[in-house]
Structures are given as C-alpha cells and as structure tokens.
Design a protein around this motif. Structure first.
Motif, PDB file in Angstrom:
ATOM      1  N   PRO A 185     -12.502   6.791  60.142  1.00  0.00           N
ATOM      2  CA  PRO A 185     -13.778   7.255  59.269  1.00  0.00           C
ATOM      3  C   PRO A 185     -15.289   6.261  59.593  1.00  0.00           C
ATOM      4  N   THR A 186     -16.006   6.568  59.716  1.00  0.00           N
ATOM      5  CA  THR A 186     -17.431   5.633  59.968  1.00  0.00           C
ATOM      6  C   THR A 186     -17.379   4.709  58.832  1.00  0.00           C
ATOM      7  N   ALA A 221     -10.464 -11.630  77.466  1.00  0.00           N
ATOM      8  CA  ALA A 221     -11.636 -11.095  76.445  1.00  0.00           C
ATOM      9  C   ALA A 221     -11.625  -9.795  76.005  1.00  0.00           C
ATOM     10  N   THR A 222     -12.285  -9.595  74.732  1.00  0.00           N
ATOM     11  CA  THR A 222     -12.005  -8.130  74.224  1.00  0.00           C
ATOM     12  C   THR A 222     -13.238  -7.440  74.001  1.00  0.00           C
ATOM     13  N   ALA A 223     -13.474  -6.324  73.925  1.00  0.00           N
ATOM     14  CA  ALA A 223     -14.560  -5.537  73.754  1.00  0.00           C
ATOM     15  C   ALA A 223     -14.373  -4.434  72.869  1.00  0.00           C
ATOM     16  N   TYR A 224     -15.626  -4.025  72.184  1.00  0.00           N
ATOM     17  CA  TYR A 224     -15.610  -3.117  70.991  1.00  0.00           C
ATOM     18  C   TYR A 224     -16.751  -2.214  71.127  1.00  0.00           C
ATOM     19  N   GLY A 225     -16.506  -0.736  71.259  1.00  0.00           N
ATOM     20  CA  GLY A 225     -17.578   0.000  71.377  1.00  0.00           C
ATOM     21  C   GLY A 225     -17.962   1.258  70.321  1.00  0.00           C
ATOM     22  N   ILE A 244     -15.767  -7.927  62.229  1.00  0.00           N
ATOM     23  CA  ILE A 244     -17.107  -8.186  63.419  1.00  0.00           C
ATOM     24  C   ILE A 244     -17.858  -7.114  63.167  1.00  0.00           C
ATOM     25  N   GLY A 245     -17.550  -5.959  62.623  1.00  0.00           N
ATOM     26  CA  GLY A 245     -18.425  -4.730  62.528  1.00  0.00           C
ATOM     27  C   GLY A 245     -17.577  -3.457  61.929  1.00  0.00           C
ATOM     28  N   ARG A 246     -18.078  -2.507  62.130  1.00  0.00           N
ATOM     29  CA  ARG A 246     -17.792  -1.155  61.386  1.00  0.00           C
ATOM     30  C   ARG A 246     -17.741  -0.283  62.393  1.00  0.00           C
ATOM     31  N   VAL A 247     -16.700   0.985  62.265  1.00  0.00           N
ATOM     32  CA  VAL A 247     -16.659   2.099  62.950  1.00  0.00           C
ATOM     33  C   VAL A 247     -17.679   2.817  62.913  1.00  0.00           C
ATOM     34  N   GLY A 248     -18.160   3.544  64.003  1.00  0.00           N
ATOM     35  CA  GLY A 248     -19.183   4.347  64.160  1.00  0.00           C
ATOM     36  C   GLY A 248     -19.013   5.505  65.154  1.00  0.00           C
ATOM     37  N   THR A 249     -20.170   6.145  65.885  1.00  0.00           N
ATOM     38  CA  THR A 249     -20.364   6.968  66.962  1.00  0.00           C
ATOM     39  C   THR A 249     -21.480   6.910  67.875  1.00  0.00           C
ATOM     40  N   THR A 250     -21.949   5.642  67.843  1.00  0.00           N
ATOM     41  CA  THR A 250     -22.957   5.491  68.655  1.00  0.00           C
ATOM     42  C   THR A 250     -22.724   5.338  70.273  1.00  0.00           C
ATOM     43  N   PRO A 306     -16.548   9.542  65.035  1.00  0.00           N
ATOM     44  CA  PRO A 306     -16.365   8.251  64.744  1.00  0.00           C
ATOM     45  C   PRO A 306     -15.149   7.764  65.399  1.00  0.00           C
ATOM     46  N   HIS A 307     -15.248   6.557  66.107  1.00  0.00           N
ATOM     47  CA  HIS A 307     -13.973   5.937  66.583  1.00  0.00           C
ATOM     48  C   HIS A 307     -14.503   4.531  67.130  1.00  0.00           C
TER      49      HIS A 307
END
Length: 467
Positions: free
Chosen positions: A333-334, A368-372, A391-397, A403-404
């Motif tokens: 979920p977002t 390194a790792t990446a989160y989108g 470091i952040g929150r799930v979204g759908t940008t 949302p993932h």
C-alpha cells in the motif's frame, strides 16, 4: 379591581390596575438574590432552580390584587426562599467523586467551566504548564472531587485524569483560591515474557493475538528478513516461539517492548533460530551455530510486501513488449515504509526518469542499491544511513501501474539478482570460548522460554503507539 375601591391601607401596595407596585417587586427580587448568593452553590442544577424561582416571582407580581397583602407577602416569601440543597448519599462527605466522560468537541476550558465557573482561565493556565490540551480525547474519563459544606452545599475541590497510560494529572484549588497541579509518572518495571504462536491468518495478526508488542514483531521481521521471504516462505501452520523483554506498569495498563532475546521460526517443521548475544562489546543476532544473522544487504527492504515481479525477462506492463526486468517489485500500500537494505551513503534522492521518486545508496566500492516509484523521500544526497533505517515510503510515481517498490542491487554499476547478493554475510562467526558461552546462554534462553510460556497468562498490550 380599581385602586379607588381598595381600602386606604392597601393602596400603597397595588397600582391602579391592581398590580403589585414596582418598589415591592424590586425589594423582593433583591431579597431573593441575596438569599440565593448566600445559600446556593452555582451548579447547573441550582441554576435551573434559580431560573424557575425568578419566573415564579414574576408570575406572583402580575397577579391581580384579589387577595389580602398579608397573603401575597406569604406567597412571595415562599417563592423567594430557595430550596435547601440536598446532601449526596455518600459515605464520606469530606471527599466524594463523580466521573465525567469527555465527549467529541470538548475542550479543557469547557470542562473547567462546568466545575470552576468564573475561574476557568486560571485553572486552564495552571494545567497548560503541565499538559498539552490536545491530549484530551473523546472517551477519556475525568474524575471530579467534591466536599459538602452545610452552609454552602457542594464544593468542587479537585480534578484528576490520565492524559497517557504513564501519566496522571491532579488539579487542586487551595483555600486561597489559587490552583496547583501535580503530575504523577507511573514507574516502569522490566519483565521477561514468552510467546508461542501458530500462523493461521498472518504472522503479524497471530503474534499480536499472542500478546507480542509491535516493536518486538518489528525486530523479529527485521532480523529474519535477511534469510526469509515473508511472502513466499511463511505458510499456514508454521510456528513461532519468542522470548523478549518488556517494560510495563504495575497494573499492566501499559506494556512497551524492549529487546527480542530469542526466536525460533518453524517453517514446514524446520527450525530457524536467532539469538541476541553480546560479542566484544557489540550486540547482534546469531543463528544456533554461531553464524551472524546480519547480511550485507536485506533480502526484503519492506515489511509484509508481496513480490509482484522478480528479476529476469518479462513482458513490460506499460511498454507491452518483453524486456529484462533488472530488479524486484514489491507490491504494498502507498505509504508503507521502505528500509535501507544496508549501511551506506545516499548518492541520489529525487525524481529520476521513469523511476519517479528515486533513492540510490552506495554501500561500498562494489555494491549499491536503488529504490524507485516512491511517494515520499526521507533522505538527502550525502547522508549516511544504517541498515533498516526508513528512507522513504511506497508510492506509484513515474512509469508505474500501481503502488509498489522497485528494488535494484547493483554490483560494480550493473544490476544483479538481489537474492544472490543477499546471501553475503558480514560479521565474524563465533568460535572458541565465545562460541561455548554463546551455546550455554542459548540453552538457558530456550529453557526460560518453555518455563515462562507454560505458566504465564496472556499479557495485556499497550494502548498507545510506541510499543
């Protein structure tokens, strides 16, 4: 009856229209007010009685002069004299209480106006130095203290309530009229608890049902996330055993999780054990063979998510053709928290092409790792982060169908399968005397878990956040 027809001795009492003269109405009203002030305490009930008496005075004053003045005077005296206040039926008239329940929309000022009318400002000012008025919530109970004084009636003396499970506030009014506040903090004591649960609906729900605080569940998930895919590896019927510390109040109204000491996760009957152990001044988790649980990178940098798309070739859901998917997608979920997969430095934090809101972390010279597709970014470039930090929150940008989290692991700048890298261990395996001490304390923890679990009642859970 006209004034001219009245006997001479009665003409000074009534008007020509046969009404009671104004000066007598005023005198009776003044007498009534004086008696009210002397004999009546200002409560909502007495206020209603005063209003009713005032209406009765007005009615008597408007009556025609068809009766003798002496009769009118007797009736006025009966109206003016207030009813004697009734003593409450309580064992101790020097200190008795009533409970008020705060309703939606109530304020501290409105609450005090009920019992300290005219002194609300001073009472609220005294309280604000000790509590935040916003802590008052609908449904909370407030205890009002009173005493009975024969010459006055009921007098309010104090108010007490609990703005939090750990705090009790008492407001008192002294004999000089000044308000004082006493803030009492409940002491916390440490206790070791145990829980055993079989997974029926979900890991979280079943552990909560077993009485395990949120913070202990979070530590459990974080410790196992290096080796366990909670979406695929946990099945109905699997079992969990936990030994953990809490801090609690004496009445168990508040329980806060402290440390997860020992855990055993039985997946299809096969146990996976972790144990909290201090090694050379550092506390970390080890498996039952003395191997460090912590890996270079977390296998699942998000709680309770499902894998919606793995690493490898796939048909792209937006572009419509088959191409290499260079990461792992976790559906959630977002707003779901996203954790740093390992210690490192933030190299990018912001919008990045089709990734939308994007964060990248450099862990060392190789990885390194990446989160989108994030909805919220909580870090900045150059910032150091620890493994497991949000470091952040799930979204759908960006280019996203829902949302993932899109998660990538890069080795020397090239995307690789996160599952393979997650198996890289960091830290040193225990050996020698340290391993012997570890095995002895691990055995003791297992014994304690069985003893506590066999005789302990289900503990009460904390009623506020921050467990």
């Amino acid at each position: 009856m006209r004034c001219g027809t009245l006997p001479l001795k009665d003409r000074h009492v009534y008007t020509r229209a046969g009404r009671l003269r104004l000066r007598y109405v005023a005198l009776m009203a003044a007498a009534f007010l004086g008696l009210s002030l002397a004999n009546t305490s200002f409560t909502p009930q007495h206020g209603l009685e005063i209003a009713q008496a005032q209406a009765s005075v007005a009615n008597v004053a408007m009556l025609p002069a068809t009766r003798e003045p002496e009769q009118v005077a007797m009736e006025m005296a009966a109206v003016v004299a207030p009813a004697a206040p009734q003593k409450p039926n309580v064992p101790n008239l020097d200190n008795y209480t009533r409970t008020l329940t705060i309703k939606a929309g109530d304020t501290l000022s409105a609450l005090m106006e009920r019992v300290a009318s005219g002194q609300t400002t001073d009472a609220v000012k005294a309280l604000k130095g000790h509590i935040d008025p916003k802590t008052l919530k609908a449904g909370q109970d407030v205890t009002m203290h009173y005493k009975w004084v024969d010459t006055v009636g009921e007098q309010w003396t104090a108010m007490e309530f609990a703005p939090s499970p750990l705090t009790r506030v008492v407001l008192r009014q002294g004999s000089n009229g000044a308000f004082s506040v006493q803030k009492i903090e409940k002491p916390l004591s440490k206790e070791t608890r145990a829980a055993k649960a079989t997974i029926r609906s979900s890991l979280y729900a079943d552990l909560r049902k077993a009485g395990v605080p949120d913070s202990i569940i979070a530590d459990f998930i974080k410790a196992y996330s290096y080796n366990v895919d909670f979406q695929r590896d946990i099945w109905a019927g699997d079992r969990v055993e936990l030994l953990y510390d809490v801090k609690r109040t004496d009445d168990n109204a508040f329980v806060r999780g402290e440390n997860l000491i020992y855990a055993a996760l039985y997946m299809r009957g096969k146990p996976s054990v972790i144990f909290r152990f201090e090694n050379n001044g550092t506390v970390e988790y080890f498996d039952d063979k003395g191997n460090p649980v912590k890996k270079a990178l977390m296998r699942t940098p998000i709680d309770g998510a499902r894998v919606t798309s793995g690493f490898g070739m796939r048909r792209h859901p937006i572009q419509g053709y088959t191409k290499m998917h260079k990461g792992t997608d976790f559906g959630a979920p977002t707003g779901t928290p996203i954790f740093a997969a390992g210690d490192g430095t933030i190299t990018r934090a912001g919008w990045f092409s089709g990734y939308g809101k994007y964060v990248s972390i450099k862990h060392n010279n190789t990885y390194a790792t990446a989160y989108g597709h994030m909805s919220v970014i909580n870090v900045k470039p150059g910032q150091r982060v620890k493994q497991g930090q949000v470091i952040g929150r799930v979204g759908t940008t960006g280019n996203s169908t829902g949302p993932h989290l899109h998660f990538e692991v890069l080795q020397s700048g090239k995307q690789v399968n996160p599952v393979k890298v997650a198996n890289l261990s960091i830290g040193n395996k225990l050996g020698g005397k340290q391993l012997a001490r570890f095995k002895a304390t691990l055995a003791s923890a297992r014994t304690n878990l069985d003893v506590i679990a066999s005789g302990a009642a289900t503990p009460k859970l904390a009623s506020i956040g921050g467990q």
